[in-house]
Design a protein around this motif. Structure first.
Motif, mmCIF file in Angstrom:
data_model
loop_
_atom_site.group_PDB
_atom_site.id
_atom_site.type_symbol
_atom_site.label_atom_id
_atom_site.label_comp_id
_atom_site.label_asym_id
_atom_site.label_seq_id
_atom_site.Cartn_x
_atom_site.Cartn_y
_atom_site.Cartn_z
ATOM 1 N N GLU A 279 0.829 -1.210 0.000
ATOM 2 C CA GLU A 279 0.000 0.000 0.000
ATOM 3 C C GLU A 279 0.865 1.263 0.000
ATOM 4 O OE1 GLU A 279 -3.571 0.110 2.675
ATOM 5 O OE2 GLU A 279 -2.770 -1.847 3.249
ATOM 6 N N ALA A 280 1.956 1.219 0.732
ATOM 7 C CA ALA A 280 2.847 2.377 0.760
ATOM 8 C C ALA A 280 3.364 2.673 -0.639
ATOM 9 C CB ALA A 280 4.006 2.122 1.725
ATOM 10 N N ASN A 281 3.857 1.655 -1.339
ATOM 11 C CA ASN A 281 4.376 1.874 -2.687
ATOM 12 C C ASN A 281 3.268 2.254 -3.663
ATOM 13 O OD1 ASN A 281 7.138 1.471 -2.208
ATOM 14 N ND2 ASN A 281 6.882 -0.746 -2.230
ATOM 15 N N GLU A 282 2.101 1.653 -3.514
ATOM 16 C CA GLU A 282 0.961 2.009 -4.359
ATOM 17 C C GLU A 282 0.649 3.501 -4.236
ATOM 18 O OE1 GLU A 282 -2.100 0.532 -7.004
ATOM 19 O OE2 GLU A 282 -0.563 -0.653 -5.972
ATOM 20 N N ASN A 283 0.578 3.980 -2.992
ATOM 21 C CA ASN A 283 0.261 5.387 -2.769
ATOM 22 C C ASN A 283 1.402 6.310 -3.181
ATOM 23 O OD1 ASN A 283 -2.490 5.822 -1.378
ATOM 24 N ND2 ASN A 283 -1.676 4.024 -0.334
ATOM 25 N N ALA A 284 2.638 5.841 -3.039
ATOM 26 C CA ALA A 284 3.785 6.637 -3.486
ATOM 27 C C ALA A 284 3.721 6.878 -4.991
ATOM 28 C CB ALA A 284 5.090 5.933 -3.111
ATOM 29 N N ALA B 274 12.128 6.056 -2.873
ATOM 30 C CA ALA B 274 12.994 5.056 -2.241
ATOM 31 C C ALA B 274 12.123 4.059 -1.503
ATOM 32 C CB ALA B 274 13.972 5.725 -1.281
ATOM 33 N N ASP B 275 12.129 2.823 -1.961
ATOM 34 C CA ASP B 275 11.383 1.750 -1.303
ATOM 35 C C ASP B 275 12.249 1.208 -0.174
ATOM 36 O OD1 ASP B 275 10.218 -0.596 -0.451
ATOM 37 O OD2 ASP B 275 9.810 -1.377 -2.452
ATOM 38 N N GLU B 276 11.956 1.686 1.044
ATOM 39 C CA GLU B 276 12.710 1.268 2.238
ATOM 40 C C GLU B 276 11.885 0.300 3.098
ATOM 41 O OE1 GLU B 276 15.782 1.952 3.197
ATOM 42 O OE2 GLU B 276 16.429 3.811 2.212
ATOM 43 N N VAL B 277 10.944 -0.393 2.464
ATOM 44 C CA VAL B 277 10.064 -1.295 3.206
ATOM 45 C C VAL B 277 10.872 -2.361 3.937
ATOM 46 C CG1 VAL B 277 8.288 -3.078 2.935
ATOM 47 C CG2 VAL B 277 8.030 -0.862 1.792
ATOM 48 N N GLN B 278 11.862 -2.926 3.271
ATOM 49 C CA GLN B 278 12.687 -3.956 3.915
ATOM 50 C C GLN B 278 14.006 -3.398 4.427
ATOM 51 O OE1 GLN B 278 14.577 -8.272 2.659
ATOM 52 N NE2 GLN B 278 12.465 -7.845 2.091
ATOM 53 N N SER B 279 14.565 -2.424 3.734
ATOM 54 C CA SER B 279 15.909 -1.942 4.083
ATOM 55 C C SER B 279 15.902 -0.813 5.099
ATOM 56 C CB SER B 279 16.634 -1.478 2.818
ATOM 57 O OG SER B 279 15.904 -0.450 2.160
ATOM 58 N N GLY B 280 14.722 -0.296 5.452
ATOM 59 C CA GLY B 280 14.640 0.825 6.375
ATOM 60 C C GLY B 280 14.611 0.418 7.833
ATOM 61 N N TYR B 281 14.382 1.407 8.679
ATOM 62 C CA TYR B 281 14.249 1.213 10.125
ATOM 63 C C TYR B 281 15.482 0.566 10.749
ATOM 64 C CZ TYR B 281 9.798 3.243 11.214
ATOM 65 O OH TYR B 281 8.806 4.162 11.451
ATOM 66 N N GLY B 282 16.653 1.084 10.363
ATOM 67 C CA GLY B 282 17.899 0.668 10.995
ATOM 68 C C GLY B 282 18.518 -0.580 10.431
ATOM 69 N N ARG B 283 17.830 -1.247 9.536
ATOM 70 C CA ARG B 283 18.272 -2.552 9.047
ATOM 71 C C ARG B 283 19.685 -2.508 8.456
ATOM 72 N NH1 ARG B 283 17.475 -7.472 10.116
ATOM 73 N NH2 ARG B 283 15.345 -6.846 10.640
ATOM 74 N N SER B 284 20.040 -1.415 7.772
ATOM 75 C CA SER B 284 21.330 -1.330 7.065
ATOM 76 C C SER B 284 22.445 -0.720 7.897
ATOM 77 C CB SER B 284 21.167 -0.494 5.783
ATOM 78 O OG SER B 284 21.025 0.879 6.124
ATOM 79 N N GLY B 285 22.139 -0.318 9.132
ATOM 80 C CA GLY B 285 23.125 0.381 9.939
ATOM 81 C C GLY B 285 23.006 1.894 9.845
ATOM 82 N N ARG B 286 22.116 2.392 9.028
ATOM 83 C CA ARG B 286 21.615 3.768 9.041
ATOM 84 C C ARG B 286 20.105 3.662 9.159
ATOM 85 N NH1 ARG B 286 25.123 7.626 6.699
ATOM 86 N NH2 ARG B 286 23.582 9.159 7.417
ATOM 87 N N PHE B 287 19.427 4.769 9.542
ATOM 88 C CA PHE B 287 17.978 4.610 9.693
ATOM 89 C C PHE B 287 17.363 4.170 8.368
ATOM 90 C CE2 PHE B 287 13.539 5.446 10.145
ATOM 91 C CZ PHE B 287 13.285 5.064 11.460
ATOM 92 N N ILE C 81 9.514 8.342 0.435
ATOM 93 C CA ILE C 81 10.153 7.166 1.044
ATOM 94 C C ILE C 81 9.042 6.268 1.563
ATOM 95 C CG2 ILE C 81 11.748 6.348 2.824
ATOM 96 C CD1 ILE C 81 12.748 9.364 2.910
ATOM 97 N N SER C 82 9.030 5.011 1.142
ATOM 98 C CA SER C 82 8.008 4.077 1.620
ATOM 99 C C SER C 82 8.577 3.198 2.737
ATOM 100 C CB SER C 82 7.475 3.207 0.472
ATOM 101 O OG SER C 82 8.527 2.519 -0.176
ATOM 102 N N VAL C 83 7.751 2.957 3.752
ATOM 103 C CA VAL C 83 8.166 2.182 4.922
ATOM 104 C C VAL C 83 7.059 1.208 5.306
ATOM 105 C CG1 VAL C 83 9.729 3.915 5.875
ATOM 106 C CG2 VAL C 83 7.310 4.024 6.451
ATOM 107 N N ALA C 84 7.454 0.133 5.991
ATOM 108 C CA ALA C 84 6.505 -0.844 6.550
ATOM 109 C C ALA C 84 7.340 -1.847 7.357
ATOM 110 C CB ALA C 84 5.679 -1.520 5.455
ATOM 111 N N LYS C 85 7.060 -3.129 7.230
ATOM 112 C CA LYS C 85 7.771 -4.238 7.871
ATOM 113 C C LYS C 85 8.257 -3.908 9.283
ATOM 114 C CE LYS C 85 8.975 -6.914 3.750
ATOM 115 N NZ LYS C 85 7.980 -7.977 3.953
ATOM 116 N N GLY C 86 9.535 -3.565 9.459
ATOM 117 C CA GLY C 86 10.079 -3.314 10.792
ATOM 118 C C GLY C 86 9.454 -2.146 11.514
ATOM 119 N N MET C 87 8.672 -1.348 10.832
ATOM 120 C CA MET C 87 8.010 -0.181 11.424
ATOM 121 C C MET C 87 7.101 -0.561 12.587
ATOM 122 S SD MET C 87 5.595 2.519 9.360
ATOM 123 C CE MET C 87 5.153 4.117 10.059
ATOM 124 N N GLY C 88 6.444 -1.727 12.501
ATOM 125 C CA GLY C 88 5.484 -2.125 13.525
ATOM 126 C C GLY C 88 5.860 -3.362 14.309
#
Length: 369
Positions: free
Chosen positions: A98-103, A206-219, A232-239
């Motif tokens: 949904e995040a990417n759809e809306n983006a 930037a699709d950060e759904v999987q790579s965001g929320y600290g996963r890469s060693g940066r936010f 920037i799209s986010v999900a997964k680790g967000m919740g």
């Protein structure tokens, strides 16, 4: 009524979890080195997370977005500060698709254009526009196939050629491809791509759904390249397991009421879960921990895994072998009780453990491997 089969199922029934440990209905213990597709960011059943959700549901669990929901603004302010995007706006939804759809929809609204550039190996979700921008024809239904999508290699000349057509509303890119096999464009490529988007009036998503929320060693993983995408799209680790997603929208992109909407997005419980994640990430320095422990993990893998290549950043790691890894993955689970993931590339083992995984747990995985 029977359940509709979604994935081939492993014959394990988890009934309890804590940190990076799962227990099944037979009392067997497992190490979670996959986090349920990178969803578990702060560990299973974190006490602060449990407390936050419990207290919230005792007050109010849901009302629609037609009323004031102060916890949404609290989340937006917190996420802006922690991520470094305080001047962006936050639209909340329920998932990465949904995040990417809306983006993509917002990019088309803003520019009035129709074409999207995506990249080979991409995975952006399974809703209509998101799946059309996903490089996997097997999951694109005829109904989804009418979108104008150009799938390209990481080739700036090819990108510029398509942008010259003048009809591109958005370029969507994963700073680190997850399903694609932990494949990353270079930082220089991302910087040049951002410049081309500005030059040709296309928005960079930037699709950060999987790579965001600290996963890469940066936010966010794109922050390694020093760029600021338009969306920037986010999900997964967000919740941390509670369904929530969103898009961070640059201040120059103004959207009038009614362009984007959602029933369940940003509900009280989802926001409480997302706030708990950010609070734990700050309190336990999990972004820094992911960078440090990820460096240790990759160094040990490079020295001892016997692999062709070690990919990724932080705790988003791909191990590429010269053979299909299915048997290796199955063996790690059956003999060592360790969950790991695979990828669209059958030769890549994908590692996405909780960000608060311990060094002892990393060493247990390394010894098993």
């Amino acid at each position: 009524m029977e359940l509709f089969d979604v994935y081939p199922l492993v014959d394990i029934t988890p009934v309890r979890a804590l940190g990076a440990t799962l227990w099944d209905d037979q009392g067997r213990e497992y190490l979670d080195f996959y986090g349920g597709h990178a969803v578990i960011s702060i560990g299973h059943s974190h006490p602060h997370y449990v407390q936050r959700l419990t207290e919230q549901v005792q007050r109010i669990g849901f009302y629609s977005n037609s009323v004031q929901i102060p916890i949404q603004r609290e989340l937006a302010e917190k996420l802006g500060r922690v991520s470094g995007y305080e001047d962006y706006a936050l639209f909340l939804c329920n998932s990465g698709a949904e995040a990417n759809e809306n983006a993509l929809k917002l990019a088309s609204f803003h520019t009035g254009k129709t074409r999207v550039i995506a990249f080979k190996g991409a995975f952006h979700g399974r809703t209509s526009g998101a799946v059309a921008a996903t490089d996997n024809p097997k999951i694109v239904a005829p109904f989804n196939a009418g979108h104008a999508i150009s799938f390209l290699d990481y080739d700036l000349a090819a990108v510029e050629q398509v942008l010259h057509g003048g009809d591109v509303c958005a370029v969507i890119i994963e700073p680190i491809q997850g399903v694609g096999g932990i494949v990353s464009p270079s930082d220089e490529f991302l910087r040049e791509l951002a410049g081309l988007c500005r030059q040709h009036g296309a928005l960079l998503v930037a699709d950060e759904v999987q790579s965001g929320y600290g996963r890469s060693g940066r936010f966010f993983a794109h922050q390694h390249a020093g760029i600021r995408p338009d969306i920037i799209s986010v999900a997964k680790g967000m919740g941390n397991g509670f369904p929530i997603g969103g898009i961070l929208i640059a201040p120059e992109l103004k959207a009038s009421h009614g362009l984007l909407g959602t029933t369940f997005g940003g509900n009280h419980l989802a926001c409480a879960a997302a706030l708990a994640v950010l609070e734990v990430m700050e309190q336990e320095n999990l972004v820094e921990h992911a960078a440090e422990l990820g460096h240790y993990l990759r160094r040990e893998l490079e020295a001892h895994a016997g692999a062709e290549e070690i990919r990724g950043r932080g705790l988003m790691v791909g191990i590429k072998y010269g053979f299909p890894v299915k048997n290796l993955r199955d063996q790690l689970l059956a003999e060592h009780h360790i969950f790991v993931g695979n990828a669209a590339d059958p030769t890549v083992l994908r590692l996405l453990p909780p960000l608060n995984i311990t060094k002892a747990e990393v060493d247990r995985f390394l010894m098993a491997l």
